[in-house]
Design a protein around this motif. Sequence first.
Motif, PDB file in Angstrom:
ATOM      1  N   CYS A  24      61.058  23.672  27.412  1.00 29.84           N
ATOM      2  CA  CYS A  24      59.996  23.983  26.453  1.00 29.84           C
ATOM      3  C   CYS A  24      58.628  23.786  27.097  1.00 29.84           C
ATOM      4  CB  CYS A  24      60.101  23.095  25.225  1.00 29.84           C
ATOM      5  SG  CYS A  24      59.804  21.361  25.546  1.00 29.84           S
TER       6      CYS A  24
ATOM      7  N   MET B 110      54.748  22.062  26.065  1.00 27.36           N
ATOM      8  CA  MET B 110      54.165  21.137  25.087  1.00 27.36           C
ATOM      9  C   MET B 110      52.657  21.155  25.180  1.00 27.36           C
ATOM     10  SD  MET B 110      56.388  17.698  24.765  1.00 27.36           S
ATOM     11  CE  MET B 110      56.839  17.437  26.426  1.00 27.36           C
TER      12      MET B 110
ATOM     13  N   GLU C 272      58.910   9.185  27.044  1.00 27.62           N
ATOM     14  CA  GLU C 272      59.325   8.011  26.257  1.00 27.62           C
ATOM     15  C   GLU C 272      60.779   7.628  26.511  1.00 27.62           C
ATOM     16  OE1 GLU C 272      59.479  11.021  25.430  1.00 27.62           O
ATOM     17  OE2 GLU C 272      60.405  11.488  23.515  1.00 27.62           O
TER      18      GLU C 272
ATOM     19  N   THR D  66      66.879   6.801  33.964  1.00 28.49           N
ATOM     20  CA  THR D  66      65.953   7.531  34.835  1.00 28.49           C
ATOM     21  C   THR D  66      65.362   8.705  34.044  1.00 28.49           C
ATOM     22  OG1 THR D  66      67.814   8.777  35.672  1.00 28.49           O
ATOM     23  CG2 THR D  66      67.067   6.910  37.022  1.00 28.49           C
TER      24      THR D  66
ATOM     25  N   VAL E  81      58.367  17.170  34.203  1.00 27.66           N
ATOM     26  CA  VAL E  81      57.232  17.647  33.395  1.00 27.66           C
ATOM     27  C   VAL E  81      56.104  18.043  34.350  1.00 27.66           C
ATOM     28  CG1 VAL E  81      55.599  17.079  31.558  1.00 27.66           C
ATOM     29  CG2 VAL E  81      57.883  16.067  31.518  1.00 27.66           C
TER      30      VAL E  81
HETATM   31  P1  CMP Z   1      61.670  10.909  30.116  1.00 28.88           P
HETATM   32  O1  CMP Z   1      63.117  11.101  30.308  1.00 28.88           O
HETATM   33  O2  CMP Z   1      61.120   9.545  30.229  1.00 28.88           O
HETATM   34  O3  CMP Z   1      60.898  11.870  31.146  1.00 28.88           O
HETATM   35  C1  CMP Z   1      61.015  13.278  30.974  1.00 28.88           C
HETATM   36  C2  CMP Z   1      60.550  13.604  29.577  1.00 28.88           C
HETATM   37  O4  CMP Z   1      60.691  14.967  29.186  1.00 28.88           O
HETATM   38  C3  CMP Z   1      61.436  12.869  28.565  1.00 28.88           C
HETATM   39  O5  CMP Z   1      61.245  11.482  28.682  1.00 28.88           O
HETATM   40  C4  CMP Z   1      61.008  13.533  27.288  1.00 28.88           C
HETATM   41  O6  CMP Z   1      59.757  13.060  26.843  1.00 28.88           O
HETATM   42  C5  CMP Z   1      60.835  14.978  27.774  1.00 28.88           C
HETATM   43  N1  CMP Z   1      62.064  15.754  27.471  1.00 28.88           N
HETATM   44  C6  CMP Z   1      63.299  15.576  27.940  1.00 28.88           C
HETATM   45  N2  CMP Z   1      64.150  16.489  27.428  1.00 28.88           N
HETATM   46  C7  CMP Z   1      63.428  17.244  26.604  1.00 28.88           C
HETATM   47  C8  CMP Z   1      63.716  18.362  25.771  1.00 28.88           C
HETATM   48  N3  CMP Z   1      64.946  18.875  25.695  1.00 28.88           N
HETATM   49  N4  CMP Z   1      62.713  18.889  25.051  1.00 28.88           N
HETATM   50  C9  CMP Z   1      61.471  18.387  25.117  1.00 28.88           C
HETATM   51  N5  CMP Z   1      61.137  17.345  25.888  1.00 28.88           N
HETATM   52  C10 CMP Z   1      62.095  16.782  26.631  1.00 28.88           C
END
Ligand code: CMP
Length: 259
Positions: free
Chosen positions: A173, A175, A183, A191, A196
């Motif tokens: 996606c 954002m 988070e 991990t 992103v």
């Molecule tokens: P985190 O795993 O700490 O780091 C990568 C971030 O991408 C994850 O936290 C989420 O905030 C975001 N993320 C992971 N999977 C998705 C998803 N399917 N859709 C939107 N955001 C995601």
Amino acid sequence: MGTLRDLQYALQEKIEELRQRDALIDELELELDQKDELIQKLQNELDKYRSVIRPATQQAQKQSASTLQGEPRTKRQAISAEPTAFDIQDLSHVTLPFYPKSPQSKDLIKEAILDNDFMKNLELSQIQEIVDCMYPVEYGKDSCIIKEGDVGSLVYVMEDGKVEVTKEGVKLCTMGPGKVFGELAILYNCTRTATVKTLVNVKLWAIDRQCFQTIMMRTGLIKHTEYMEFLKSVPTFQSLPEEILSKLADVLEESLHQI
Ligand code: CMP
């Protein structure tokens, strides 16, 4: 003549009918777009749940296999903000950093947290503390903010810009402002579940793992102390050992009933 007028009338009626149908099609297309958007949002939420639940399930399977082989049990996977060996004295002395920000930025961070499925159940006092602790971070276009598989230490809220989220090279996606990301690694002690990257210049607010966990644990420990005091005041529980009362306090849930 009468026939021509009838035909003109019928034509007008058909034109009007077509106009109404076009309007209905536009309306339905809009509804469809909104539903597509909702499906996409729910799909993303589902993917996020899957990415944090799968490691826990795998761990549980590994756990039962090792238990069967007589290996000692390790502690279950938990949200990392659960109180651990700290006590309230340690945490009450921790001074959290404070970064001033405009009322708009404070609102944006608060709304972003309340919009995030994994964080919206935090207490308002915790959200307030997170808002105060967050500091500004900026990235240029085409930067990698988070790399899948890395150990994570920051949670972000986007103030301005646009990022793309990918997993194993597949786009999940994009954002925009008012969204939390990063988070999962902090909440679930895993991990980074995705990568992103920035699509344009971005302005973010960030909070580090330590501040985040202090906020979570401090509230948890304050509640635990309050519950212990309450349980000790109940005559039926007065003879119970401290250890049992502590376990009861761990699972106690508040519920409001109006008389
Ligand atoms: P985190 O795993 O700490 O780091 C990568 C971030 O991408 C994850 O936290 C989420 O905030 C975001 N993320 C992971 N999977 C998705 C998803 N399917 N859709 C939107 N955001 C995601």
